[in-house]
Design a protein around this motif. Structure first.
Motif, PDB file in Angstrom:
ATOM      1  N   TYR A  77      61.641  39.291  53.204  1.00 54.23           N
ATOM      2  CA  TYR A  77      60.223  39.644  53.135  1.00 54.23           C
ATOM      3  C   TYR A  77      59.799  39.937  51.688  1.00 54.23           C
ATOM      4  N   TYR A 134      55.349  39.798  54.122  1.00 56.12           N
ATOM      5  CA  TYR A 134      55.257  38.392  54.488  1.00 56.12           C
ATOM      6  C   TYR A 134      56.638  37.762  54.364  1.00 56.12           C
ATOM      7  N   TRP A 135      57.024  37.050  55.434  1.00 55.50           N
ATOM      8  CA  TRP A 135      58.355  36.441  55.456  1.00 55.50           C
ATOM      9  C   TRP A 135      58.367  35.209  54.565  1.00 55.50           C
ATOM     10  N   ASN A 181      51.355  45.007  53.058  1.00 51.14           N
ATOM     11  CA  ASN A 181      51.917  44.283  54.195  1.00 51.14           C
ATOM     12  C   ASN A 181      53.115  43.457  53.741  1.00 51.14           C
ATOM     13  N   TYR A 203      49.477  32.315  54.220  1.00 54.35           N
ATOM     14  CA  TYR A 203      49.098  33.286  55.247  1.00 54.35           C
ATOM     15  C   TYR A 203      47.634  33.654  55.087  1.00 54.35           C
ATOM     16  N   LYS A 239      54.199  43.151  59.451  1.00 53.93           N
ATOM     17  CA  LYS A 239      54.979  42.005  58.978  1.00 53.93           C
ATOM     18  C   LYS A 239      54.412  40.726  59.576  1.00 53.93           C
ATOM     19  N   PHE A 240      54.442  39.640  58.760  1.00 51.96           N
ATOM     20  CA  PHE A 240      53.864  38.370  59.166  1.00 51.96           C
ATOM     21  C   PHE A 240      54.873  37.254  58.928  1.00 51.96           C
ATOM     22  N   SER A 241      54.857  36.271  59.836  1.00 51.71           N
ATOM     23  CA  SER A 241      55.725  35.101  59.732  1.00 51.71           C
ATOM     24  C   SER A 241      54.875  33.855  59.871  1.00 51.71           C
TER      25      SER A 241
END
Length: 477
Positions: free
Chosen positions: A310, A318-319, A316, A349, A360-362
């Motif tokens: 990440y 982000y992966w 935040n 993203y 967390k975002f993928s």
């Protein structure tokens, strides 16, 4: 002091042959005053102040240059070098009368509405309700002077990057820009100086050059130079806010977009009956058409990838696609985030809604990682809520003890929650009640209180039952 008309009447009556005493009796003015007015030929006398000290204007101008405009130093040099005793307030009045160091308060020129001549930008703070919560927002408006077109958007905070994003969004929506953009003396665009002497920062000058316009600061206290924009904020307060409710910032901006670009643009103006949409069609031939493509403003960050893959951006996580750890370059645009490595774009993203943090975002289509980011915050709001609902004594104790902030607060709540889960509720409440009575804030001491209570009362723990909400460890109730 007699007014000018009565003075003229006295002088005319005297010239017509009326005596001083008769004038005094008819106009109810003393004979001495009548005689004085006749001697002055009915004119208003120019009274000079007795305490006014005459200083050579050239001397003041030389001192002003020598002292770089500092009146206090000029006052010292007048007394020490020129041996002129003068009051400080008298000196500053003489400086103002000569117009040194500041522009005179002159009347404003009225600028005609010329097609394609200028646009105006400004911001204004507001307090609004999102649901039942009152929040502070910044309203930003850009306004076409001739066609009366407006573009409105709200922000939680407004900085130079937000200003760039807003102007880019508005101008790309219209497709045109006026050659001049009138602003106040904001440091978001101004480097130094004010009004006509203002110097725009190279960054903002280069930004405006892409769209074919330049920033112009109006003079201080001349806000009417962009009166159209000031009137726009009044319209926002009296037409946009009343009767509307907002769930969040995104909902507010959706309504603001429809209001500014659909409703108000097709609504005739009350006095001139001008319709902004039709006026803009006429004005387009005088405006500067934007290039086919203009790069959206962005912020560049250098980020490292943690051991779980990440990268943190604006609170935040982000992966980052890949299997190894490497540094990446993050470009944050107005509405999305791009992640690059060695000039190769790895992921894109969309920016999360307002107020979303610690998430967390993928990428879409990629399986979500089963690991948490390294520096992700772990709030304890859920544990605190369970503790407060356990008993009034626990709620009162938390009000007393939770004065600390940051990691120590969360650590204490987790420790107390863990103790609550492995202790029978009556015993836990009794221990917390004693801890509150003696102002105990140490967790080891609270555990010792529980041991003493169990020893003194031979308290027997009930049979354990499984808690399916959090863990499968035995929980004593």
């Amino acid at each position: 002091m007699k007014d000018a008309n009565k003075r003229k009447a006295i002088f005319l009556l005297f010239n017509e042959g009326m005596g001083v005493r008769e004038i005094s009796r008819k106009l109810h003015v003393s004979t001495n005053t009548v005689s004085a007015i006749i001697a002055q030929k009915g004119e208003m006398p120019e009274l000079a102040r007795k305490d006014k000290i005459h200083i050579d204007p050239e001397l003041l101008r030389r001192l002003h240059i020598r002292c770089e405009g500092y009146a206090q130093r000029m006052h010292e040099m007048l007394e020490e070098e020129e041996e002129i005793k003068i009051g400080y307030s008298t000196l500053t009045r003489n400086i103002r009368e000569l117009g040194l160091g500041q522009s005179k308060n002159q009347r404003c020129d009225q600028k005609p509405d010329v097609p394609g001549a200028e646009m105006q930008h400004d911001t204004s703070p507001y307090t609004v309700k999102f649901g039942t919560t009152r929040v502070k927002v910044i309203g930003s408006v850009i306004y076409m002077r001739y066609s009366k077109l407006r573009y409105l958007k709200f922000y939680r905070s407004f900085n130079r990057f937000a200003m760039k994003c807003f102007i880019h969004e508005a101008l790309t929506f219209w497709g045109y820009a006026a050659p001049d953009c009138i602003i106040d003396n904001t440091n978001l665009a101004r480097l130094r100086g004010t009004g006509r002497d203002a110097v725009i920062t190279p960054e903002m000058k280069q930004f405006a050059k892409q769209y074919g316009f330049k920033f112009i600061c109006h003079e201080i206290n001349h806000a009417n130079r962009k009166a159209g924009n000031e009137r726009s904020f009044y319209t926002v307060e009296t037409n946009f806010f009343p009767g509307r409710t907002f769930e969040n910032l995104e909902d507010m901006n959706r309504q603001a977009f429809d209001w500014a670009t659909i409703r108000m643009v097709n609504k005739p103006k009350s006095k001139t009956k001008l319709i902004p949409a039709k006026a803009f069609e006429f004005e387009q031939s005088f405006l500067r058409k934007l290039p086919p493509y203009v790069t959206s403003p962005y912020l560049a960050y250098g980020r490292g990838t943690d051991q779980y893959g990440y990268a943190s951006i604006d609170g935040n996580f982000y992966w980052v696609p890949g299997t190894s750890r490497f540094d990446v370059k993050v470009l944050q645009f107005c509405d999305h985030v791009d992640i690059y490595h060695k000039r190769k774009k790895l992921a894109e993203y969309e920016l999360p809604p307002d107020g979303v943090k610690n998430e967390k975002f993928s990428p879409e289509g990629e399986p979500k990682s089963r690991y948490q980011p390294k520096n992700r915050k772990k709030p304890t709001a859920g544990e605190e809520k369970i503790l407060r609902s356990a008993a009034p004594e626990v709620d009162a104790y938390l009000d007393f003890v939770l004065t600390m902030k940051g990691k120590s607060r969360h650590r204490f709540v987790r420790q107390l929650y863990s103790l609550h889960k492995k202790t029978a509720l009556p015993l836990f409440v009794k221990a917390i009640e004693r801890a509150l009575k003696y102002r105990v804030i140490n967790m080891d001491t609270i555990e010792n209180i529980i041991r003493l209570l169990m020893r003194d009362s031979n308290y027997e723990l009930p049979l354990p039952e499984v808690n399916h909400d959090f863990t499968n460890r035995p929980v004593y109730r």
